[in-house]
Design an enzyme around this catalytic site. Sequence first.
Site, PDB file in Angstrom:
ATOM      1  N   HIS B  42      -6.191  11.755  -1.071  1.00 26.36           N
ATOM      2  CA  HIS B  42      -5.825  10.632  -0.217  1.00 26.36           C
ATOM      3  C   HIS B  42      -6.803  10.470   0.954  1.00 26.36           C
ATOM      4  CE1 HIS B  42      -2.668   7.795   1.046  1.00 26.36           C
ATOM      5  NE2 HIS B  42      -3.033   8.097   2.274  1.00 26.36           N
ATOM      6  N   HIS B  88       0.975   1.977  -0.284  1.00 24.55           N
ATOM      7  CA  HIS B  88       2.021   2.896   0.173  1.00 24.55           C
ATOM      8  C   HIS B  88       2.971   3.140  -0.989  1.00 24.55           C
ATOM      9  CE1 HIS B  88       3.730   4.620   4.068  1.00 24.55           C
ATOM     10  NE2 HIS B  88       2.510   5.042   3.900  1.00 24.55           N
TER      11      HIS B  88
END
Lengths: 230, 727
Positions: B42, B88
């Site tokens: 990430h 998200h």
Amino acid sequence: MRAAVVVFPGSNCDHDLFWVLNDIVGLNTAYVWHEDTKLVDFDLIVLPGGFSYGDYLRSGAIAARSPIMDAVRDAAEKGRAVIGICNGFQILTEAGLLPGALLPNINLRFISTWVYMRVENNSTVFTHKYRKGEIIRMPIAHAEGRYYVDNGALTELQRNGQIVFRYSDAEGNSVDYCNPNGSIDFIAGICNRAGNVLGLMPHPERCCERSLGGVDGLRVFTSLVQCLSS
Amino acid sequence: MAKKRFRDFGLSENEYTSLVAKLGREPTNVELAIIGALWSEHCSYKSSKIYLSSMPRTGERVVVSEGENAGAVELDDELVAIFKVESHNHPSYIEPYQGAATGVGGILRDIFTMGARPIALMDQLFFGESKAPKMSHLVSRVVKGIGDYGNRVGVPTVGGMVYVHRCYNFNILVNVFALGITSKRGIFSSKAKGLGNYLLYVGNSTGLDGVKGAIMASDRFSSENSRDDILPTVQIGDPFVEKLLIEATLEALSTGYVVALQDMGAAGLSSSSYEMAAKGDVGFVLDLDRVPLREENLTPEAIMLSETQERMLLVVMKDKVEEVKNIFNKWGVPSAVVGKITDDRMGKVLYKGSEIANIPVYLEPPVYKRAVEPYVPPQKPSLFPPKNGKEVEEIASTLVSTPEIANKEWIFSQYDYMVRTNTVIPPGSDAALLRIKKKDVSLAITSDVNPAYCFLDPFIGTLQAIAEAARNLASVGAEPLGVTNCLNFGNPEDPKVMWQFARAVDGISTGCKTLGIPVVSGNVSFYNQTDENSVYPTPTIVMVGIKKDGYTVPNFFRKGGEKIVAIGALRQEEFGGSLYQRYILNKEGGRPPTVDLKSEIKINDFVRFVIKKRLITSVHDISEGGLLLALLEMSFPQSVGFTVAVEIPAVSLFSESQGVFIVTCEDTNLDRLCYLADSLNVHCSVLGDTVDQDLWTVEYAEGVVSSRVSSFSKLWNEGFSRYFALE
């Protein structure tokens, strides 16, 4: 002629109102911070839409107890023009400057759309440029806009001509499907007995320019300009 | 002791060995936590980095396209637009309301930390089938989460897209885009600078929410994890604090006393402190005892990894810290000096008086060239063409009710898309258009991707998303300025997924180079996979454009009595990944539609030109569902009927031809329109007329189909909420 736009933490239509008042209708406009305690030399006081204090507790409840509200109350008593739009309307009812309350929409969702309204009272400083019975179109964007008062107070509002706008269809009929939030008696906006304090859920400041989809809100502000300057 | 724990922080054995070699010693527990987060997929882009460098990042109008939290392009001599799209996904599947809401909050902070006032949001949502577990709940809570956050911060949500497929049944995707504007001189950086300057922590007190969120988002879901195990990794949003943070930060930046700033996003205090110092080539000392905490007894690892929302780290001039604190104080936002800048390029963390971490601010993360393996997509299924008008009508009524085509008003009526009074074209059109006050330019924004196309051919599918986005900008008369992208894929350790990724990036690079559009920002989200079920390759493209005059035409028929014209050549057999395959045949296969970018450049220029010359009265491009669905979509808003005749077989009414616009014009302008098209070598064919009747009729090669506009309009209006059984 001067206009004040009161800024609470969480207000979000403050810039939009400043733009209309200052740049479109040409009023000398200033922001006033919620912790201020004075509103000297303002002919018009605007409580803008948004989510003051995040709508926590109840919409408008905390802002209604801000330091500036004593000055707003004082200005209203002296007959100055006070307008509360959306969250501003919620603050005015919570502050006791207008009767009733604004409850969660009947479908329990936020509603952002355009609605039709009928002008019921065109004898106020906010509405004299509209015709009585005129059908106008404005945006709404709120989660708690269902106006409610008890029966006695409703009768008072009706009798005194304090209901300024009612939701309707494009032809002016108040039929159930045109009432976006379930307001009692189709009420979209009311004024106080003296007519110098107006609260409404629809956003006149969002429909003052043709490119934004309509100009039916502009006359709220031009009515004020004409009245206040004479 | 740390050694045993490296897997808890998401590191592999090799990565741990390399860390020990780089440090020349075993890391402490806190150091391991910090590096685990900074080296997570990430935060580090370790699997994607080698591919991303192929994207075109430069252009005349590009001001920032690398190394910052978002990209910036210039609008005129004074103003820039700053924008980015981000995912998200994992949090939104675990807890849809908070997951989606905090996605909005995070992307907004990426924009205003660069000094720009956010003026628009958009969301790209990918849901599973209605029959998938809790899907109706996920849809309604994601929409409410986005609405509640965006509405409360006063930033309009001006559009977005929805796509539904079984590949998202256990991994929904929530992508969020934000755009802000500022002056060129008003752009702020995240490069920490200035020996002795203070690190000022602003915003919410740190709590236990979202601890290890970045590490969770760098792994796949497994049916063995219970939701309770991973729920605490999801952050909780407070839009009221975010609104105050926006206003306070913009006011603080206007003083000139702030040197650099960054959101405490994924990996919280770890990433903001180490990344800012690394970018500015400085060191820092951070004292955890000064960090405002929401609860007692937080471990130093938790403080460093918490992803509590609405927090930022500022580097403030050493003699101006009180002035800056006063501004945050005025807005009711807590702030605290938590450290200062040093010049040794080391990041030191203190806790209860002792040094618990002391590592270089930049420890190069591993970079992987993962294995790739192409796959052969399924064969194209038989078409089973409709045999008569009745069957054509049935197919059309099925497709018009699909969540992709159906009216999305159920969603956007929950979003305040008008606040800030700039929205000229609201949600529901091909692109949103925002005016800029006191300027003669407007901004257009659109987002696109067709994952079924991308599954069949990730290169062509991604090229199609770029082409479609450029087309949508043309339909509002705008020229493309820049692209941002969010690359949502499965597990990068699966060679087939990595092949999809490589091909999709190639699609973006090729598409953007051919069209001359720079890529100014982006985000990669891997591990969108549950057990062995991976999402389809989903490279979300958001394109921003500029328009010099305010004149636009709607994407729907205005009235009867106008001519309907197709600009661009209709193709009869574009069914790979089409709605027809997905909803009528229940099979996907073959090749996705052909994309001819060179021809689209010419057609887009032509459409912009005829809008500007006021020759056309409406315009809409053919996309999902093909010609007939495009015509129907144009007929609904004003309830205008149409009569059309085409020399193609019935089934080709649903062929998803690329690079074709349907336009209308006054009868008197038809000759001029066709003449202009001819002279510019743009394909142009008259299809028929709009009619003031509640009737639509299409004559095709072997028959005719006709029905009421009103009955189709009803299906279109109710389709979305009916599909997901929403109230």
